[in-house]
Design an enzyme around this catalytic site. Sequence first.
Site, PDB file in Angstrom:
ATOM      1  N   GLU A  27       0.841  -1.212   0.000  1.00 19.17           N
ATOM      2  CA  GLU A  27       0.000   0.000   0.000  1.00 19.17           C
ATOM      3  C   GLU A  27       0.872   1.256   0.000  1.00 19.17           C
ATOM      4  O   GLU A  27       0.504   2.289  -0.561  1.00 19.17           O
ATOM      5  CB  GLU A  27      -0.951   0.005   1.206  1.00 19.17           C
TER       6      GLU A  27
ATOM      7  N   LYS B 154      -2.397  10.387   1.472  1.00 25.01           N
ATOM      8  CA  LYS B 154      -3.800  10.009   1.668  1.00 25.01           C
ATOM      9  C   LYS B 154      -4.603  11.202   2.174  1.00 25.01           C
ATOM     10  O   LYS B 154      -5.740  11.423   1.756  1.00 25.01           O
ATOM     11  CB  LYS B 154      -3.916   8.809   2.615  1.00 25.01           C
TER      12      LYS B 154
ATOM     13  N   GLU C  81     -15.420   9.877  -2.026  1.00 28.56           N
ATOM     14  CA  GLU C  81     -15.063   9.144  -3.257  1.00 28.56           C
ATOM     15  C   GLU C  81     -16.007   9.421  -4.420  1.00 28.56           C
ATOM     16  O   GLU C  81     -16.576   8.510  -5.018  1.00 28.56           O
ATOM     17  CB  GLU C  81     -14.968   7.632  -2.990  1.00 28.56           C
TER      18      GLU C  81
ATOM     19  N   ASN D 257      -7.623   3.072  -5.240  1.00 27.05           N
ATOM     20  CA  ASN D 257      -7.928   1.678  -5.565  1.00 27.05           C
ATOM     21  C   ASN D 257      -6.998   1.120  -6.634  1.00 27.05           C
ATOM     22  O   ASN D 257      -7.285   0.068  -7.224  1.00 27.05           O
ATOM     23  CB  ASN D 257      -9.377   1.555  -6.044  1.00 27.05           C
TER      24      ASN D 257
ATOM     25  N   HIS E  11      -6.472  -2.561  -7.114  1.00 30.95           N
ATOM     26  CA  HIS E  11      -7.495  -3.240  -6.318  1.00 30.95           C
ATOM     27  C   HIS E  11      -8.508  -4.011  -7.156  1.00 30.95           C
ATOM     28  O   HIS E  11      -9.054  -5.006  -6.702  1.00 30.95           O
ATOM     29  CB  HIS E  11      -8.218  -2.245  -5.407  1.00 30.95           C
TER      30      HIS E  11
HETATM   31  P1  NAD Z   1      -5.820  -7.241  10.397  1.00 30.85           P
HETATM   32  O1  NAD Z   1      -6.530  -6.181  11.112  1.00 30.85           O
HETATM   33  O2  NAD Z   1      -6.513  -8.543  10.227  1.00 30.85           O
HETATM   34  O3  NAD Z   1      -4.405  -7.472  11.077  1.00 30.85           O
HETATM   35  C1  NAD Z   1      -3.543  -8.465  10.556  1.00 30.85           C
HETATM   36  C2  NAD Z   1      -3.045  -9.421  11.647  1.00 30.85           C
HETATM   37  O4  NAD Z   1      -2.052  -8.752  12.431  1.00 30.85           O
HETATM   38  C3  NAD Z   1      -4.128  -9.833  12.633  1.00 30.85           C
HETATM   39  O5  NAD Z   1      -3.930 -11.184  12.977  1.00 30.85           O
HETATM   40  C4  NAD Z   1      -3.857  -8.939  13.838  1.00 30.85           C
HETATM   41  O6  NAD Z   1      -4.327  -9.485  15.055  1.00 30.85           O
HETATM   42  C5  NAD Z   1      -2.354  -8.877  13.814  1.00 30.85           C
HETATM   43  N1  NAD Z   1      -1.760  -7.704  14.445  1.00 30.85           N
HETATM   44  C6  NAD Z   1      -2.204  -6.436  14.460  1.00 30.85           C
HETATM   45  N2  NAD Z   1      -1.281  -5.631  14.999  1.00 30.85           N
HETATM   46  C7  NAD Z   1      -0.239  -6.399  15.364  1.00 30.85           C
HETATM   47  C8  NAD Z   1       1.013  -6.137  15.957  1.00 30.85           C
HETATM   48  N3  NAD Z   1       1.424  -4.886  16.224  1.00 30.85           N
HETATM   49  N4  NAD Z   1       1.842  -7.174  16.216  1.00 30.85           N
HETATM   50  C9  NAD Z   1       1.477  -8.450  15.875  1.00 30.85           C
HETATM   51  N5  NAD Z   1       0.309  -8.757  15.284  1.00 30.85           N
HETATM   52  C10 NAD Z   1      -0.540  -7.728  15.027  1.00 30.85           C
HETATM   53  O7  NAD Z   1      -5.416  -6.772   8.912  1.00 30.85           O
HETATM   54  P2  NAD Z   1      -4.967  -5.372   8.313  1.00 30.85           P
HETATM   55  O8  NAD Z   1      -4.140  -5.717   7.136  1.00 30.85           O
HETATM   56  O9  NAD Z   1      -4.452  -4.448   9.334  1.00 30.85           O
HETATM   57  O10 NAD Z   1      -6.351  -4.767   7.808  1.00 30.85           O
HETATM   58  C11 NAD Z   1      -7.123  -5.409   6.838  1.00 30.85           C
HETATM   59  C12 NAD Z   1      -8.541  -4.883   6.949  1.00 30.85           C
HETATM   60  O11 NAD Z   1      -8.528  -3.478   6.705  1.00 30.85           O
HETATM   61  C13 NAD Z   1      -9.500  -5.486   5.938  1.00 30.85           C
HETATM   62  O12 NAD Z   1     -10.695  -5.811   6.596  1.00 30.85           O
HETATM   63  C14 NAD Z   1      -9.726  -4.368   4.940  1.00 30.85           C
HETATM   64  O13 NAD Z   1     -10.993  -4.420   4.348  1.00 30.85           O
HETATM   65  C15 NAD Z   1      -9.576  -3.154   5.819  1.00 30.85           C
HETATM   66  N6  NAD Z   1      -9.181  -1.936   5.095  1.00 30.85           N
HETATM   67  C16 NAD Z   1      -9.896  -0.823   5.316  1.00 30.85           C
HETATM   68  C17 NAD Z   1      -9.547   0.360   4.698  1.00 30.85           C
HETATM   69  C18 NAD Z   1     -10.304   1.612   4.998  1.00 30.85           C
HETATM   70  O14 NAD Z   1     -10.063   2.628   4.336  1.00 30.85           O
HETATM   71  N7  NAD Z   1     -11.178   1.593   5.986  1.00 30.85           N
HETATM   72  C19 NAD Z   1      -8.452   0.414   3.839  1.00 30.85           C
HETATM   73  C20 NAD Z   1      -7.707  -0.764   3.640  1.00 30.85           C
HETATM   74  C21 NAD Z   1      -8.086  -1.939   4.281  1.00 30.85           C
HETATM   75  N1  GLY Z   2      -8.442   2.459   1.085  1.00 30.44           N
HETATM   76  C1  GLY Z   2      -9.122   3.221   0.113  1.00 30.44           C
HETATM   77  C2  GLY Z   2      -9.721   4.469   0.612  1.00 30.44           C
HETATM   78  O1  GLY Z   2      -9.577   4.807   1.774  1.00 30.44           O
HETATM   79  O2  GLY Z   2     -10.376   5.140  -0.122  1.00 30.44           O
END
Ligand code: NAD
Ligand code: GLY
Length: 362
Positions: A182, A224, A234, A242, A245
Amino acid sequence: MKEILVSLGEKSYPIYIGENVLKSVDLFSKVLNTTQVLVITNTTVEKLYAKLLLDTLNQYDPELYVIEDGESYKSLDVINDIITQLLQRRFSRNCIIIALGGGVVGDISGFAAACYQRGVGYIQVPTTLLAQVDSSVGGKTAVNHALGKNMIGAFHQPLAVVSDTTVLSTLPDRELVAGLAEIIKYGLIRDYDFFCWLESNINKLLARDNLALQEAIERSCINKAIIVAEDEKEKGLRALLNFGHTFGHAIETGLAYKDWLHGEAVGLGMFMAAEMSHRQGWLDRESLKRIESILSKVQLPLVLPEKMLDTDMRDLMSVDKKATDKGLRLVLLKEIGRALVTSEYEEQYLSQTLNHFREAAR
Ligand code: NAD
Ligand code: GLY
């Protein structure tokens, strides 16, 4: 500590980035104007960082709610449980929710905050690299529906984002790399200088050098914040975020959201979008090679998984929030640092790109 403002009029808020900011009582006092605080985290992050944060927030007598770890808990059932807790604990409209965790915890907590009593304040305390550079900023909150990811949600901006880079030391390697995908995205879509900086500093980032990570997070958040300030909901520009994506989501759907992390699918998706931009006659060969080189240096997978060989990826790509009555819109590159959202591309180049990656995976 670095501070970046997301400029959205009266909804503006700061992003704080630094080492050990989770321990800063002063920093949280700037934002917390309540006596009712609920910290939401998951079982993994609870063990690592909940005590630290609760100690910092001691003067607010914070309460804790822990959800299970995993994307499958990003559901309306969990939102319902959180609302029940808030009601049982007599939380008022002035309460503040704090999301301590990765994007899953952030998206759930933000959506709970958007819904509870028509909206209460929340603070994002992202603990994954992906959450620190993307999901915690910009106010997109959501949970999943059985028929689609992130299909139930709201735009609800946080009061602040507090990113402590020290917590990245415990992040599994694959999660770090997913976050790097990202970060590279920002360079590709709108910040050529940042892309060059990433090329020179990628080994430091992989070695988790704290200063390099802080700079990468700061520069990602600045990018961002600019996009979100211009296009919060958006309507146009924000769709650039995206990049990679549409291809990536098709891979994730094809794999039934198993095996590959989101950032891994986006990494290959960006490479596929770059290949198509080249075939379209926009991105030159040298730039394509630079993109391939940085993605392979961070060890993002650049070949389609075998399971995708029997899948009609073009069909999966048409289920996309950017699809309109004029057809599928894609984010493509004119050059490194200059992307556009367009439906004005030759369909043959999309087919050629998909065939090229299918052949490479055989
Ligand atoms: P996640 O929240 O599942 O975290 C990944 C893993 O890392 C999990 O097992 C978590 O428990 C672990 N973890 C978290 N912090 C840790 C740390 N400091 N040390 C060790 N382990 C740790 O995944 P992610 O990649 O953070 O987020 C993915 C989610 O974000 C998806 O649901 C996606 O749809 C969402 N997302 C949202 C947006 C938005 O703009 N709102 C943008 C991108 C992604
Ligand atoms: N992750 C895409 C957005 O925030 O728009």
